[in-house]
Motif scaffolding. Structure first.
Motif, PDB file in Angstrom:
ATOM      1  N   ALA A 113       0.845  -1.213   0.000  1.00 55.69           N
ATOM      2  CA  ALA A 113       0.000   0.000   0.000  1.00 55.69           C
ATOM      3  C   ALA A 113       0.873   1.252   0.000  1.00 55.69           C
ATOM      4  CB  ALA A 113      -0.946  -0.012   1.200  1.00 55.69           C
ATOM      5  N   ASP A 114       1.970   1.211   0.745  1.00 56.19           N
ATOM      6  CA  ASP A 114       2.853   2.365   0.844  1.00 56.19           C
ATOM      7  C   ASP A 114       3.484   2.694  -0.512  1.00 56.19           C
ATOM      8  OD1 ASP A 114       4.458   4.331   2.122  1.00 56.19           O
ATOM      9  OD2 ASP A 114       6.146   2.936   2.089  1.00 56.19           O
ATOM     10  N   GLU A 115       3.871   1.644  -1.261  1.00 56.42           N
ATOM     11  CA  GLU A 115       4.506   1.876  -2.569  1.00 56.42           C
ATOM     12  C   GLU A 115       3.477   2.325  -3.615  1.00 56.42           C
ATOM     13  OE1 GLU A 115       8.184  -1.240  -2.727  1.00 56.42           O
ATOM     14  OE2 GLU A 115       6.204  -2.113  -2.404  1.00 56.42           O
ATOM     15  N   LYS A 116       2.239   1.888  -3.437  1.00 55.47           N
ATOM     16  CA  LYS A 116       1.204   2.244  -4.428  1.00 55.47           C
ATOM     17  C   LYS A 116       0.684   3.657  -4.238  1.00 55.47           C
ATOM     18  CE  LYS A 116      -0.488  -2.438  -4.960  1.00 55.47           C
ATOM     19  NZ  LYS A 116      -1.224  -3.481  -4.325  1.00 55.47           N
ATOM     20  N   ILE A 117       0.748   4.147  -2.990  1.00 57.81           N
ATOM     21  CA  ILE A 117      -0.117   5.284  -2.655  1.00 57.81           C
ATOM     22  C   ILE A 117       0.206   6.568  -3.410  1.00 57.81           C
ATOM     23  CG2 ILE A 117       1.075   6.127  -0.574  1.00 57.81           C
ATOM     24  CD1 ILE A 117      -2.711   5.719  -1.131  1.00 57.81           C
ATOM     25  N   SER A 118       1.532   6.866  -3.604  1.00 59.00           N
ATOM     26  CA  SER A 118       1.871   8.120  -4.303  1.00 59.00           C
ATOM     27  C   SER A 118       1.285   8.113  -5.708  1.00 59.00           C
ATOM     28  CB  SER A 118       3.390   8.291  -4.395  1.00 59.00           C
ATOM     29  OG  SER A 118       3.914   8.379  -3.099  1.00 59.00           O
ATOM     30  N   ARG A 203      -3.047  11.899   2.716  1.00 57.13           N
ATOM     31  CA  ARG A 203      -2.373  10.708   2.198  1.00 57.13           C
ATOM     32  C   ARG A 203      -2.509   9.504   3.130  1.00 57.13           C
ATOM     33  NH1 ARG A 203       2.910   9.470  -0.727  1.00 57.13           N
ATOM     34  NH2 ARG A 203       3.537   7.497   0.232  1.00 57.13           N
ATOM     35  N   SER A 204      -2.349   9.723   4.439  1.00 54.69           N
ATOM     36  CA  SER A 204      -2.346   8.573   5.352  1.00 54.69           C
ATOM     37  C   SER A 204      -3.715   7.895   5.374  1.00 54.69           C
ATOM     38  CB  SER A 204      -1.946   9.020   6.761  1.00 54.69           C
ATOM     39  OG  SER A 204      -2.902   9.930   7.256  1.00 54.69           O
ATOM     40  N   GLU A 207      -4.055   5.945   2.120  1.00 61.87           N
ATOM     41  CA  GLU A 207      -3.198   4.752   2.169  1.00 61.87           C
ATOM     42  C   GLU A 207      -3.863   3.669   3.015  1.00 61.87           C
ATOM     43  OE1 GLU A 207       1.204   3.284   3.625  1.00 61.87           O
ATOM     44  OE2 GLU A 207       0.921   5.425   3.234  1.00 61.87           O
ATOM     45  N   ASP A 208      -4.433   4.063   4.139  1.00 59.17           N
ATOM     46  CA  ASP A 208      -5.139   3.121   5.013  1.00 59.17           C
ATOM     47  C   ASP A 208      -6.313   2.486   4.260  1.00 59.17           C
ATOM     48  OD1 ASP A 208      -6.224   2.029   7.649  1.00 59.17           O
ATOM     49  OD2 ASP A 208      -7.844   3.404   7.091  1.00 59.17           O
ATOM     50  N   TYR A 211      -5.145  -0.002   1.729  1.00 59.53           N
ATOM     51  CA  TYR A 211      -4.684  -1.198   2.453  1.00 59.53           C
ATOM     52  C   TYR A 211      -5.873  -2.070   2.876  1.00 59.53           C
ATOM     53  CZ  TYR A 211      -2.581  -3.983   6.189  1.00 59.53           C
ATOM     54  OH  TYR A 211      -2.178  -5.020   6.983  1.00 59.53           O
ATOM     55  N   SER A 217      -6.695  -2.327  -5.332  1.00 61.88           N
ATOM     56  CA  SER A 217      -5.469  -2.869  -5.936  1.00 61.88           C
ATOM     57  C   SER A 217      -5.775  -3.928  -6.987  1.00 61.88           C
ATOM     58  CB  SER A 217      -4.576  -3.486  -4.852  1.00 61.88           C
ATOM     59  OG  SER A 217      -4.198  -2.492  -3.932  1.00 61.88           O
TER      60      SER A 217
END
Length: 474
Positions: A113-118, A203-204, A207-208, A211, A217
């Motif tokens: 999720a962290d790599e996808k989010i941006s 963003r957070s 991202e959550d 996830y 995804s």
């Protein structure tokens, strides 16, 4: 020459792909960069190859004519462009370098999720975050529309089609709104309705959400694999992509459209036990088999786990998943994998609460117990009930059904049935083989004797041919 930092990052991303996947990605990049059509194309060997938006839109290679709707192509391009390369001024170049292309693929297809989010943030809005709920809604609707479109275009709907299902436009909105209902602010509150559209999410929070809501995804993966036609047939495909849409049997050539639409099929199927997600087979349709409770029973008893869906005369669509074969008996049956759901006006799944075990009930021809098909709640107050006097039903859940925590699913508490379907899910159980298919009246000789005493003939005689398994394999 590339800076070390750049080449290291690039090599790391490249190494996430198997050799045959790398060559698939290279091939796609070469196709796209070769078709950019710019005057400089002749000097492409000297200059580094890049991909432009025009090349993505033109998609001049013969096998990718119009697989993706225009808005999604633009979103993919913005996602690729958002990847900053060390030593380059970010966001200024309109062209996508090979490194950006590979990192985009690696993050969205293989990343966490962290790599996808941006990338997802930039696909939602060119400027990145923070984002308004309305922007996230538009992205989610585009994403679902693209999944339906590309699966149809690539003939990957496995026997379903846009012709034999309900129109998908309402389904897209309903599924988007169900996925958005999972957006949670840092304090845990979930804004709803118009409030959601106006709320700003950082963003957070997004991202959550990515996830916790796996569909985002999965849908992005389908759009890239099938839309850009890359890595679409390679072995790392996870089951959630393989079983995104179940194989459909029993409706082709029947001249009726299912009560389900494609987004609802995808969503309901994702809530089934994993071993049942690969196939749905039509057992009963009131429009094909007539409006009769004994017909319904004859088609669904002992056929394994099933999905029941009905439409009331007000157009509400709802139903339930029965985890066990239906049996005619005056006791509750099933287990805690059963659930109720709504398809229209909202799409939602309601799972068991642990309050009681009134999962499913089917009874016919008894004088002392209620006769009909029910799920959840209790006698006289089912979450979903269809009376054996076919055509009448109720959904009494004030304020919620005790078994499934579902609200009233029908437009009115006591409803009139307009249409109904039952789908067997997973593989047909051995006991439901062609030999010894029994009608409910065979199962219950007492009911048969009562009918004969009352001078009523058996309507279901001669009507018991099962729907063939093999008549419409895609």
């Amino acid at each position: 020459k590339m800076g070390n930092a750049e080449s290291n990052a690039y090599q790391n991303h490249l190494s996430k792909f198997l050799p045959e996947e790398q060559s698939d990605i290279d091939g796609l990049f070469n196709t796209l960069s070769g078709s950019s059509g710019s005057a400089g194309a002749k000097h492409a060997k000297a200059a580094k190859k890049t991909v432009t938006l025009a090349a993505l839109q033109a998609r001049q290679s013969a096998h990718t004519r119009e697989p993706l709707p225009e808005p999604m192509t633009l979103r993919l391009y913005n996602g690729m462009k958002s990847i900053d390369l060390p030593g380059k001024s970010s966001g200024l170049s309109e062209q996508i370098a090979k490194e950006q292309f590979v990192i985009f693929m690696s993050n969205l297809l293989k990343g966490n999720a962290d790599e996808k989010i941006s990338i997802i943030m930039r696909m939602i809005s060119k400027t990145g975050g923070p984002l308004k709920g309305k922007q996230i809604q538009e992205f989610t609707e585009d994403l679902i529309t693209s999944v339906v479109h590309v699966l149809s275009y690539r003939k990957e709907l496995k026997g379903w089609s846009l012709e034999n299902t309900r129109d998908s436009s309402n389904g897209v909105k309903a599924l988007a709104s169900e996925l958005l209902s999972e957006l949670k602010l840092p304090d845990g509150t979930k804004p709803v309705g118009s409030q959601l559209l106006e709320t700003t999410f950082d963003r957070s929070v997004i991202e959550d959400w990515v996830y916790r809501v796996p569909q985002i995804s999965i849908f992005l993966s389908v759009v890239i694999r099938q839309g850009l036609h890359v890595l679409h047939s390679l072995p790392d495909q996870t089951n959630d992509i393989l079983n995104l849409v179940p194989h459909c049997k029993g409706i082709k050539g029947k001249g009726v459209a299912s009560l389900f639409d494609i987004p609802a099929i995808i969503y309901i199927n994702s809530h089934l036990p994993a071993e049942l997600q690969h196939k749905w087979q039509l057992l009963f349709s009131s429009r094909l088999h007539g409006e009769s409770f004994s017909q319904l029973c004859a088609h669904i008893v002992n056929k394994g786990p099933c999905i029941v869906i009905l439409r009331d005369v007000d157009g509400f669509l709802f139903g339930g998943f029965a985890s066990h074969s239906w049996e005619v008996k005056p006791q509750f049956q099933g287990d805690n994998r059963c659930f109720l759901f709504s398809v229209f006006p909202t799409l939602a799944v309601y799972t068991y609460t642990g309050y009681n075990d009134h999962y499913m009930y089917l009874n016919h021809g008894q004088q002392t117990m209620p006769n009909g098909l029910g799920m959840g709640g209790q006698h006289g107050y089912f979450g979903l009930w269809i009376d054996s006097d076919y055509g009448k039903g109720h959904s009494k859940a004030k304020p919620r059904c005790t078994t499934y925590n579902s609200p009233q699913l029908s437009a009115k508490e006591d409803f009139t049935l307009d249409a109904m379907e039952v789908w067997a899910v997973g593989d047909t159980p051995e006991s439901a083989g062609r030999k010894g298919k029994k009608s409910i009246l065979d199962v219950d000789p007492q009911a048969q004797a009562l009918l004969e005493m009352a001078g009523k003939s058996r309507q279901s005689e001669g009507l018991r041919e099962p729907i063939g398994e093999d008549e419409d394999d895609d």
